[in-house]
Structure formats: structure tokens, C-alpha cells
Scaffold this motif. Structure first.
Motif, short mmCIF file in Angstrom:
data_model
loop_
_atom_site.label_atom_id
_atom_site.label_comp_id
_atom_site.label_asym_id
_atom_site.label_seq_id
_atom_site.Cartn_x
_atom_site.Cartn_y
_atom_site.Cartn_z
N GLN A 194 3.32 13.44 10.61
CA GLN A 194 3.15 13.61 9.31
C GLN A 194 1.88 12.66 8.69
O GLN A 194 1.57 11.69 9.64
N ASP A 195 1.58 12.89 7.41
CA ASP A 195 0.55 11.90 6.84
C ASP A 195 1.16 10.97 6.29
O ASP A 195 2.32 11.20 5.54
N LEU A 196 0.72 9.78 6.01
CA LEU A 196 1.32 8.72 5.32
C LEU A 196 0.32 8.09 4.35
O LEU A 196 -1.15 7.77 4.80
N ARG A 197 0.35 8.07 3.11
CA ARG A 197 -0.45 6.94 2.20
C ARG A 197 0.53 6.00 1.58
O ARG A 197 1.32 6.25 0.94
N ALA A 198 0.47 4.86 2.01
CA ALA A 198 1.30 3.76 1.74
C ALA A 198 0.69 2.54 0.97
O ALA A 198 -0.39 2.04 1.28
N VAL A 199 0.97 2.26 -0.33
CA VAL A 199 0.50 1.49 -1.00
C VAL A 199 1.40 0.51 -1.44
O VAL A 199 2.59 0.55 -1.73
N PRO A 203 5.27 4.10 -0.17
CA PRO A 203 4.91 4.75 0.95
C PRO A 203 5.32 6.21 0.68
O PRO A 203 6.29 6.71 0.32
N ASN A 204 4.32 7.31 0.85
CA ASN A 204 4.44 8.61 0.65
C ASN A 204 4.04 9.42 1.86
O ASN A 204 3.13 9.23 2.36
N GLY A 219 7.66 15.25 3.87
CA GLY A 219 8.68 14.32 3.62
C GLY A 219 8.60 13.97 2.24
O GLY A 219 8.39 14.83 1.45
N TYR A 220 8.59 12.99 1.72
CA TYR A 220 8.89 12.42 0.52
C TYR A 220 8.35 10.96 0.39
O TYR A 220 8.35 10.33 1.24
N PRO A 221 8.28 10.51 -0.85
CA PRO A 221 7.88 8.94 -0.84
C PRO A 221 9.39 8.19 -0.93
O PRO A 221 10.35 8.53 -1.49
N ILE A 222 9.08 6.88 -0.69
CA ILE A 222 10.48 5.98 -0.59
C ILE A 222 10.00 4.76 -1.45
O ILE A 222 9.65 3.70 -0.80
N PRO A 223 10.01 4.93 -2.69
CA PRO A 223 9.50 3.78 -3.62
C PRO A 223 10.50 2.65 -3.18
O PRO A 223 11.71 2.71 -3.19
#
Lengths: 347, 318
Positions: free
Chosen positions: A209-214, A228-229, A233-237
Motif C-alpha cells: 500500500q502507499d502511505l502519505r503520513a503528515v 496517515p493516509n 486503506g483509509y486514513p487514521i487521523p
């Protein structure tokens, strides 16, 4: 295997920082709001919380919230000993927002609600935040060191590999942005091994999976807002406010806002802190003790430490500014500004 | 300047027997006269260096078990050497070293060092208000380490049955006169997800440790800060890296609901705390040096001790 000295910008920043003797245990930054408790945890019985070794007693009476230096039954007797943190009144400025009680630490005359950090994925009035998203954890280190641990990217691939996943990916790029009051770290990972927790209880069956984590960090109060998105999958704010209890310990009342994730992941994922937190403490505890030692041996850094080193530098700058008596917020700082775009929130 | 040390329990010194104690590495003989007054002599006969403490207490003082020389408790003067002729006198300079002794609240204190003995005794701060549990021991840990560990990890030195003492410090050690006071969280054993994950600790353990001297106070408190158990531990340096301990403690009348195991144990008379004479070296070695740093800093900078442990309101930003 050859040694590769990675003296890039991050390394140089680290060197500058270390010359300033980074001692995270001493950073007592003021004029900020600390989320000292979940709103739902405070009733008529007084609860003691601690910010920078200073007592904050919280309770409600007649529906009204109180945050005081002393227990309610001793308040009158001890009010004469009230500090400048309450202008001698014994009561801290306190506000409820995002499901937290925020207490002001600093000069009460400077306590403005617009200095409370914006958390775009949480309802401002705190209504409807499920209790399963809230987990209180304790870290065996001062807050700045604990925040560094969170900013630190590469440790998770080793310390938390069984829960979060390994370091396998096709590409892993880190950006860091900052203001005088915040550090924002953005990590873009492509074709990363799916995290075990997401694979086994999150319903993501893909191998990668790809991840963009801010991660958006407010320096004064150590409030860390993370988005993290995962795709697929889905984001886990989540919010991780590292409240400085003292020089050796910090407390984090987390909100892992998983309400939009599928069941049972949304219920179980917040409990991952039961696994993660002891793993972090296993390194933080001895690490914290060693930052008390005066040493000429500077910390070494790789390019992955760029965000952490930026954090160190900015913390020192802010602390030095406060030491000179300047507690104001710079023109580039607006804690209440909407950070939805910064976090890269969808929709 | 000298100081008072609590060296013995009052009830441990009775009748015609002396008690051997060690304080600041020095061996002492503590005894009472017929009226109950307490005295302390160096546990060493100036005649042939034999310990005095095994000897009997006579009306004239403590008698050496070797040759019967007898020493007055108040002055240390030798007032009898058996077998002297009637016309012979004990030379006036013959005396055992004497230490001022005093008693308060179940503790016998000895003044060691220079200066006039202070009016206030360490044990004066202890007031039993319930059934007492007392004891004494020599712990296998050095004195200064004992004090430091009492801040960094008191669970290595004592326990409260059914209570898990955590190392989550509630703030930093705060200065209270010549002591550092530190609170830490505690929970009842067998409840909840474990002490690391409770929202708020159901109990606190408060340790009050001296910068100098040996009077330690430990309290188990409810979350509402009501005292459940109070312990006064008097520690002093023994020989070969060990520590002398004497203690008294009591159970308060509990204002808060307590765990059923705790109530059951108290109902059958079990002590509400235990002081360890045998210290787990591995556990002590594993402790990180944390709040005790403040104690060491304050001790090493004796000229300005209060400034090294900075009051909260006066801390600077860096």
C-alpha cells in the motif's frame, strides 16, 4: 560495508543544534494551551493532572468547569500561595474543545482561545467523539524527547515492526516544513508492506500500500496532529498531545479518530497503544536519563533525522526567545488556522 | 555542624541490656538508666577496645564485659574500675566517648558531629494515629544509594500489599525545607489493564527524602490525597556499604473504599507495608537515575542548595 557520513543539510542542522547543547528535559515553554484531560473524564470529583511539575486540579461544579492550582477543599486555605500562572487567583484559564480540557500555562493575560491548535478532523464541541478512540498512555521521558520519538520515522520500522510493518518499500521520501511555532513532517511511501494491524483486522488484503503520513507538531505544547493516509486503506487521523509532567515523564491522552474506518479495526486500532507504548518506553527510559549527562559527544544523524533535527533547532530557538522575555507568537504562527490542506485530508 | 539521627526504636532499649547500633559507620552502645533516660556511648571500651554493648547496665552506668570498667551514660566518665584499692581513684581523664541522646515518638536519637544539639528531633515529625507496625534491619545497600533509590524506585525497598507502585512520577521532586518530596502513581493489583494504561492512578505513593540526614517518610495516599498508610524510616550509614534502618508505621482509618484484599489482610492483622532488608541488586541496578539527580545536585552544591532544585514558578525557559 563502508561508512557513509551523511553530512547533508540535516546533518549540518544537527551539528548546529548539538553545539547549542540539546537538553530536551529543560524546555519549559510558556504561554500555550495544554490539553490536560479528556472532557469526559472530568466530573464533580477533582482529578489531579500535572504540567511542567505544576499541579492542575480539574472538576465541575454546577455544570461549570474549574482548573485550579489546589484541590477544591483546600483552595481557600491555599489561595494566598497561588502563583503568577493564575494571577494569584488559583484558577487557570480553561476551555473545552475537541473533546479535551485545555488549560493555559503561562501568563493568564495572554490566554486567548484562538491559540488553541486547530484539529480539523475532530468536532470542535467534542460532541460524538466515541470513548473507544481515546486512550491515555504514559511515556517514560520528557515531552520533547517523546515528541522526537514520534517525529522519528525509521524507528517504527524496527521497534514497532510487528504492529506497524517493516521498512520494505519502493520509495520513501520525507519533507519537512516549519514555522516559528510548528514543524510539519510529510512522508510519502510507495509500495510499502501492508501493516500487520491493517492486514489482520483492517480488511486490507493487498500486499502493498502507499502511505502519505503528515505529522504537524506544535512546539510549545507538544500537540502532535497526525494524518496517515493509506491506499488501499483509509486514513487514521489522530492527536497525540504530549503533556510534560516533569523532567522524566510525559502523559498523552490520545485520540485515534478511527470512526470512519471499518469495524472491528475502528475499535481495536486505538488499543494498539497498549503494544506500541511499552516498546517506545523500552528505549525512551534509558535515553531520557542519558540526556541529563553533560557530554562532548554529539548525536550523529542521517538524512532521515532531518525533521527531528529541525524540531530540535526550532525548540531551542523558541526557548531562547522565551528566555529573553519574548513570549509572543510570530507573524508566521496561527495555531487556530485550518490545517486540513496541510494534513492532506480528503474530501 | 552535627545532626540528630534516629538510631533505634524506643522499645528496643530496655532493662539492663544495651543495644548495639551503627550510625554514620560508627558503632554505638545505647542504654537506659534506672529512670528510663537514654544514653549513647561509643561501643568501645577505652581500656582494651572491647565492645561495651554486651556488658550489663549497672546503677553507675554501662559496665564493660571484659574487665568491669563502668562508664556513666551522661558524661562517659569511668566511675568504677574493679579491684582498685580503697585509696586508689579512677583518673578523671578516663572516659568513653559519649554522644547526646534523646527520645521522641518511639525513636531514640543520637547527636553526631559538632555544635550544640538542635532542639528538633527528626522523629518529632512522626505521630502515630493508629495501630503501629515497627521494625529494624540492616539493608544490603549503601546509605546514599538507599536515599536515592527511595526517590527513583521505592518499590525496590518496600511494598504495600496488594498495591503496584509505578514509576510514573507526578511531576518532579519538589523541595520542602531540607527534603525532596516526590509523588508517583500506584494502583491496586489485579484491577484494570495494568498501571501504564489507567486514566488516573487510584493511589499515590509520596516519598519524602532528606538531602542530608536519614529521616524518610513514605505515605500511601488515596487519589483524593487522604493518607492510608504512613511510614517513618530512619536510615543511617552502617559498615561495609550497608544501611541501618529502623521504622514505625501505621494504618490510617480509611476514608475511601479500599480493595477487598486490602481490607481482608488488615482484618486478620497483617502489616500494611513491608520494608525490605534484602534488596534486589538487579532491580536497583536497572533503575535509571531520575529524580535522585536533584538530590545529588542539591547535596553537591551545598552553598546554594535551594537554587539547584528550582521552584516551579521561578524556572527559566531553558
Amino acid at each position: 560495508m563502508s561508512e557513509v557520513p551523511m553530512m547533508d543539510a540535516a546533518g549540518r542542522e544537527a551539528e548546529v543544534t548539538s553545539k547549542r547543547d540539546w537538553v530536551p528535559i529543560n524546555l519549559d515553554l510558556r504561554d500555550t494551551w495544554f490539553p490536560v484531560a479528556y472532557s469526559a473524564d472530568i466530573g464533580e470529583r477533582a482529578v489531579r493532572r500535572i504540567v511542567h511539575a505544576q499541579d492542575v486540579y480539574l472538576w465541575r461544579d454546577g455544570g461549570r468547569l474549574y482548573a485550579a492550582e489546589f484541590r477544591p477543599d483546600r483552595l481557600e486555605a491555599m489561595r494566598a500561595g497561588a502563583s503568577t500562572f493564575t494571577n494569584g487567583s488559583g484558577f487557570y484559564p480553561a476551555v473545552e474543545r475537541y473533546g479535551y480540557i485545555w488549560a493555559w500555562y503561562g501568563n493568564p493575560d495572554n490566554a486567548h482561545e484562538e491559540l488553541i491548535p486547530n484539529i480539523p478532523f475532530l468536532p470542535p464541541d467534542g460532541q460524538g467523539i466515541p470513548r473507544y478512540t481515546q486512550r491515555a498512555v504514559r511515556f517514560d521521558a520528557a515531552s520533547p524527547l517523546s515528541v522526537e520519538n514520534l517525529i522519528d520515522l525509521t524507528h517504527a520500522d524496527f521497534l514497532h515492526a510487528n504492529a506497524i510493518g517493516d521498512s520494505q518499500s519502493e520509495n520513501d521520501v520525507v519533507e519537512v516544513h516549519s514555522t516559528s511555532e510548528t514543524v510539519t513532517r510529510i512522508r510519502n511511501v510507495t509500495r510499502k508492506s501492508v501493516a500487520p494491524v491493517m492486514r489482520w483486522i483492517g480488511g486490507v488484503r493487498a500486499q502493498y500500500q502507499d502511505l502519505r503520513a503528515v505529522l504537524h507538531v506544535h512546539l510549545r505544547n507538544n500537540v502532535c496532529i497526525s494524518y496517515p493516509n493509506f491506499t488501499p486503506g483509509y486514513p487514521i487521523p489522530n492527536v497525540q498531545p504530549f503533556v510534560p509532567v516533569g523532567k522524566h515523564r510525559s502523559r498523552v491522552d490520545q485520540t485515534n479518530y478511527t470512526v470512519h474506518a471499518p469495524a472491528p479495526f475502528r475499535w481495536l486500532m486505538p488499543r494498539i497503544s497498549y503494544v506500541i507504548q511499552p516498546q517506545d518506553n523500552s528505549v525512551l527510559r534509558p535515553q531520557n536519563a542519558r540526556y541529563f549527562e553533560s557530554t562532548e559527544r554529539r548525536d550523529l544523524s542521517s538524512r532521515f533525522d532531518g525533521p527531528g533535527n529541525r524540531y530540535r533547532l526550532l525548540m531551542v530557538r523558541l526557548a531562547e526567545r522565551q528566555q529573553r522575555g519574548d513570549f509572543g507568537y510570530g507573524a508566521d504562527a496561527d495555531p487556530s488556522a485550518d490545517i486540513s490542506a496541510v494534513l492532506g485530508m480528503r474530501g | 555542624m552535627g545532626r540528630w539521627w534516629a538510631v533505634a526504636l524506643s522499645e528496643a532499649v530496655q532493662g539492663d541490656k544495651a543495644l548495639a547500633v551503627t550510625c554514620e559507620g560508627e558503632q554505638l552502645a545505647v542504654f537506659r538508666d534506672g529512670r528510663g533516660a537514654v544514653f549513647a556511648l561509643e561501643d568501645r571500651c577505652p581500656h582494651r577496645r572491647v565492645p561495651l554493648s554486651p556488658g550489663p547496665v549497672k546503677p553507675a552506668g554501662l559496665q564493660c564485659p571484659y574487665h568491669g570498667w563502668t562508664f556513666d551514660g551522661a558524661t562517659g566518665l569511668c566511675n568504677d574500675i574493679p579491684n582498685l584499692r580503697r585509696d586508689e581513684r579512677v583518673p578523671a581523664r578516663y572516659a568513653a566517648r559519649v554522644f547526646p541522646a534523646s527520645e521522641a515518638n518511639g525513636f531514640i536519637h543520637v547527636w553526631r558531629g559538632k555544635g550544640t544539639p538542635a532542639a528538633e528531633l527528626p522523629g518529632a515529625s512522626y505521630r502515630a494515629a493508629g495501630r503501629e507496625h515497627t521494625g529494624s534491619a540492616v539493608a544490603n545497600i549503601a546509605f546514599e544509594q538507599y536515599l536515592d533509590v527511595m526517590l527513583d524506585g521505592p518499590e525496590c525497598l518496600l511494598s504495600f500489599p496488594s498495591v503496584h507502585i509505578t514509576d510514573f512520577f507526578l511531576g518532579d521532586a519538589r523541595r520542602d525545607g531540607g527534603h525532596l518530596v516526590l509523588d508517583r502513581g500506584a494502583v491496586w493489583k489485579g484491577k484494570g489493564n495494568g498501571p501504564a494504561f489507567v486514566r488516573d492512578h487510584s493511589l499515590w505513593v509520596r516519598t519524602r527524602v532528606p538531602l542530608t540526614g536519614g529521616d524518610i517518610r513514605v505515605e500511601l495516599l488515596s487519589a483524593d490525597e487522604d493518607p492510608l498508610v504512613t511510614i517513618f524510616i530512619a536510615a543511617s550509614e552502617n559498615r561495609r556499604g550497608t544501611t541501618s534502618l529502623v521504622w514505625r508505621g501505621f494504618l490510617h482509618t480509611a476514608p475511601a473504599p479500599l480493595s477487598w484484599r486490602w481490607r481482608m489482610a488488615r482484618a486478620i492483622g497483617r502489616a500494611p507495608f513491608a520494608i525490605f532488608p534484602h534488596i534486589d541488586g538487579a532491580a536497583v541496578a536497572a533503575l535509571e537515575v531520575a529524580p535522585s539527580r536533584d538530590r545529588r545536585l542539591a547535596k553537591t552544591d551545598a552553598s546554594t542548595p535551594a537554587e539547584r532544585v528550582v521552584p516551579v514558578q521561578e524556572r527559566c525557559a531553558v
